[in-house]
Structures are given as C-alpha cells and as structure tokens.
Design a protein around this motif. Sequence first.
Motif, PDB file in Angstrom:
ATOM      1  N   THR A  70       0.838  -1.205   0.000  1.00 51.32           N
ATOM      2  CA  THR A  70       0.000   0.000   0.000  1.00 51.32           C
ATOM      3  C   THR A  70       0.869   1.248   0.000  1.00 51.32           C
ATOM      4  O   THR A  70       0.586   2.223  -0.716  1.00 51.32           O
ATOM      5  CB  THR A  70      -0.925   0.010   1.225  1.00 51.32           C
ATOM      6  N   GLU A 114       1.107   4.262  -2.863  1.00 52.44           N
ATOM      7  CA  GLU A 114       0.898   5.677  -2.575  1.00 52.44           C
ATOM      8  C   GLU A 114       1.954   6.567  -3.239  1.00 52.44           C
ATOM      9  O   GLU A 114       1.729   7.761  -3.417  1.00 52.44           O
ATOM     10  CB  GLU A 114       0.916   5.912  -1.068  1.00 52.44           C
ATOM     11  N   PRO A 160      -0.704  10.442  -8.623  1.00 53.72           N
ATOM     12  CA  PRO A 160      -2.172  10.370  -8.594  1.00 53.72           C
ATOM     13  C   PRO A 160      -2.813  10.681  -9.941  1.00 53.72           C
ATOM     14  O   PRO A 160      -3.915  10.233 -10.213  1.00 53.72           O
ATOM     15  CB  PRO A 160      -2.561  11.415  -7.538  1.00 53.72           C
ATOM     16  N   SER A 178      -2.412   4.795 -11.862  1.00 57.48           N
ATOM     17  CA  SER A 178      -2.752   5.005 -10.454  1.00 57.48           C
ATOM     18  C   SER A 178      -4.261   5.031 -10.255  1.00 57.48           C
ATOM     19  O   SER A 178      -4.781   4.480  -9.281  1.00 57.48           O
ATOM     20  CB  SER A 178      -2.136   6.315  -9.953  1.00 57.48           C
ATOM     21  N   ARG A 179      -4.972   5.675 -11.179  1.00 57.68           N
ATOM     22  CA  ARG A 179      -6.437   5.707 -11.075  1.00 57.68           C
ATOM     23  C   ARG A 179      -7.021   4.304 -11.248  1.00 57.68           C
ATOM     24  O   ARG A 179      -7.958   3.923 -10.545  1.00 57.68           O
ATOM     25  CB  ARG A 179      -7.016   6.672 -12.109  1.00 57.68           C
ATOM     26  N   GLU A 190      -6.430   2.386  -8.096  1.00 55.84           N
ATOM     27  CA  GLU A 190      -7.356   2.784  -7.038  1.00 55.84           C
ATOM     28  C   GLU A 190      -8.712   2.094  -7.222  1.00 55.84           C
ATOM     29  O   GLU A 190      -9.319   1.621  -6.246  1.00 55.84           O
ATOM     30  CB  GLU A 190      -7.529   4.304  -7.051  1.00 55.84           C
ATOM     31  N   GLU A 231      -8.335  -1.539  -6.251  1.00 59.33           N
ATOM     32  CA  GLU A 231      -8.321  -1.713  -4.797  1.00 59.33           C
ATOM     33  C   GLU A 231      -9.738  -1.665  -4.230  1.00 59.33           C
ATOM     34  O   GLU A 231     -10.072  -2.397  -3.289  1.00 59.33           O
ATOM     35  CB  GLU A 231      -7.452  -0.623  -4.150  1.00 59.33           C
ATOM     36  N   THR A 232     -10.579  -0.805  -4.788  1.00 62.89           N
ATOM     37  CA  THR A 232     -11.974  -0.738  -4.348  1.00 62.89           C
ATOM     38  C   THR A 232     -12.685  -2.060  -4.627  1.00 62.89           C
ATOM     39  O   THR A 232     -13.452  -2.569  -3.793  1.00 62.89           O
ATOM     40  CB  THR A 232     -12.703   0.412  -5.068  1.00 62.89           C
TER      41      THR A 232
END
Length: 325
Positions: free
Chosen positions: A202, A206, A210, A215-216, A219, A222-223
């Motif tokens: 994680t 980070e 972003p 990276s999007r 994300e 990960e959701t």
Amino acid sequence: MNEPGAAQPETADTGRRLTEIVRTTSLGTWTDAIRDTFVALDIKPAESAPFTGTVRTRRLAHLLAADVLATSQTFDRTGRLASRQPLDLMQIGMVVAGEGELVQDGRTCALRPGDFAIYESARPFTWHLRPEWHLRVFTWPRESIPLSETRSQQLTARTVRADSAVGQLISPLLSGILTHERDVSSGGAIRLADEIAELAITAALEEGDPGDPDSRAQEFRETILRYIDAHIDDADLTPQQIAQAFFISPRTLHRLFARFGETVATTIRLRRLQACRQAMLSPQNAHQPLTDIASRFGFADLAVFSRAFKAMYGVSPSRYRELNR
C-alpha cells in the motif's frame, strides 16, 4: 577462539524469538553470510576503508527481518546470479543510518534514514550503500505475496519517505519487528507477516503519481478488491456479479485486472485461500473441520481446496494447521 576476521555467530533469546548475529572483517565470510541470509550477490566494498560487517536476524513466521550494518559497498544481484541461483523473494530495504540507492526494473531511488523501498530477488537489482550504513531488510517468500509480477515491477525501487503520510505509520512498525522484546503466538505471527506485507505494498502504491492513469486504475482495482473481501464467503461470487455491483461490463472488469497481469477468477481464488488460512489459524475455529472452513469460503470440494492450498502454501491444509497449533 575465533580466528581473526572469521564470522562470530551469537544467539540471544529475547521474548522466545531467536536472534542470530554474525560479525566479520573478512569479505569472503561476509559474502557467504549475506548469501546464506538472503540471496547470492556480487559484493564490492569501498577500497578506501577497512571492511567490517554485521548481520542480525529475527523471524516472524514466514517473514525474516534483518539488521545489516557495514562499511561502504555495492550489492549486485546480476541477471547471471538470478538465473544460476534462483530464489524468488519479495524484500523491503529500510535505511536506518547512512544513505542508500536502489536500482531495479529501470528505476533508481535514493533513500535516507527512515525511508524504505520494495525490491525482488528474481530480477536483477543493485544496492549502493554508504558510508557507515545500517539497513533493515524484510524478506518474504514471493509465493506468499498475492501480487502479480507485472504489478510488482511497477512498485519496486520507489522511495517511501519516512516523513510521508504512510511512511510515518509504517517505518516505526517495520523497526519494531527487530526491536520489540515480546513474542506473539504462531498464528498471530503469520497474520502479522501477511499484514505487514500488505501495508508495505500500500505504501509503495501511494508513491505513484495520482494523475497517472495506472494510479487511477489501481485505485479502482483496490476498491473492487475490498468488495471481494467483503463478499468472500459468498460461494456464488463471480466476475459477472462484481461487474454488476460496479455498473461496468464484465469485459471492462477483466481488462482492468489484465492491466495488472491478473485475472478476476484467480484473484477471487487466491483471496478465498487467504481467508481459509486465516480462519484455520483462529483459536475460535480450532475444532472446526477443514471441510466446514473450506465450504464457508466457496470451496465445495475438499479435495479441490486441498490441492489449491498446497499449491499456494507448499503443505496440505491439515499439515499447515498441525504446524501452527
């Protein structure tokens, strides 16, 4: 008596966890100690200073933690060494004193005290460490990390700063593995080893930009993984059900995971196995049959579960449970 320059092994029982120490002024002995503790490396010390080196190790289940202190030198895991002496490990290097530079997968990152970065032993890497330096190294068997090779290549050699939001949380935790005096249960040690690896991943995530499309996408992935974990006890969990929950087509879902070298079905299977393993280690399930645990997380056939578990963890579920009682 030990000969001058020879390794001086010591053991100390602190909190019932064995600590092993090797100190040496012999480069040959040092090279052997590093190989035996980690992997085979070409080591080139600075010519301007007398050589000294110390390595101290402690184990937390399948996580090996090590303090490594020495004079200026370069560690090189060449492609030749990686192919001739393969050993597939995920590692974290955290600088405690001095400064380091890590090179892997086309990236170079600089680290100062408290900073850390991920690297892997299956591919070439190089560490430059200077002057009098202290590195903490945390090592996991690669098969215990649910991360595709494609994705791991995007996370290696990225500096996690000690003063970043995640670094302020994780750097003290990593240090505590080697400094904490108390022991934990075998089941607790396994869970901690897994969770620490997840936190480190994680932290590396980070460090991505972003604004980067990757990276999007990560994300969003990960959701979806959090959704899978929340419904892991649903035997009917399928890619189609997940896609419907997020109002996307199954094709879009599969493309998202393929972007990171994964498949949705394999990801669900791996996380089911992880859930089974954690349930097996829980004291409240100590007398629950393996068949019940397997079926709770979507494995209707115990034989199928046993084969998958052994392929993932190297031992059968019953043997694994026996070893960790």
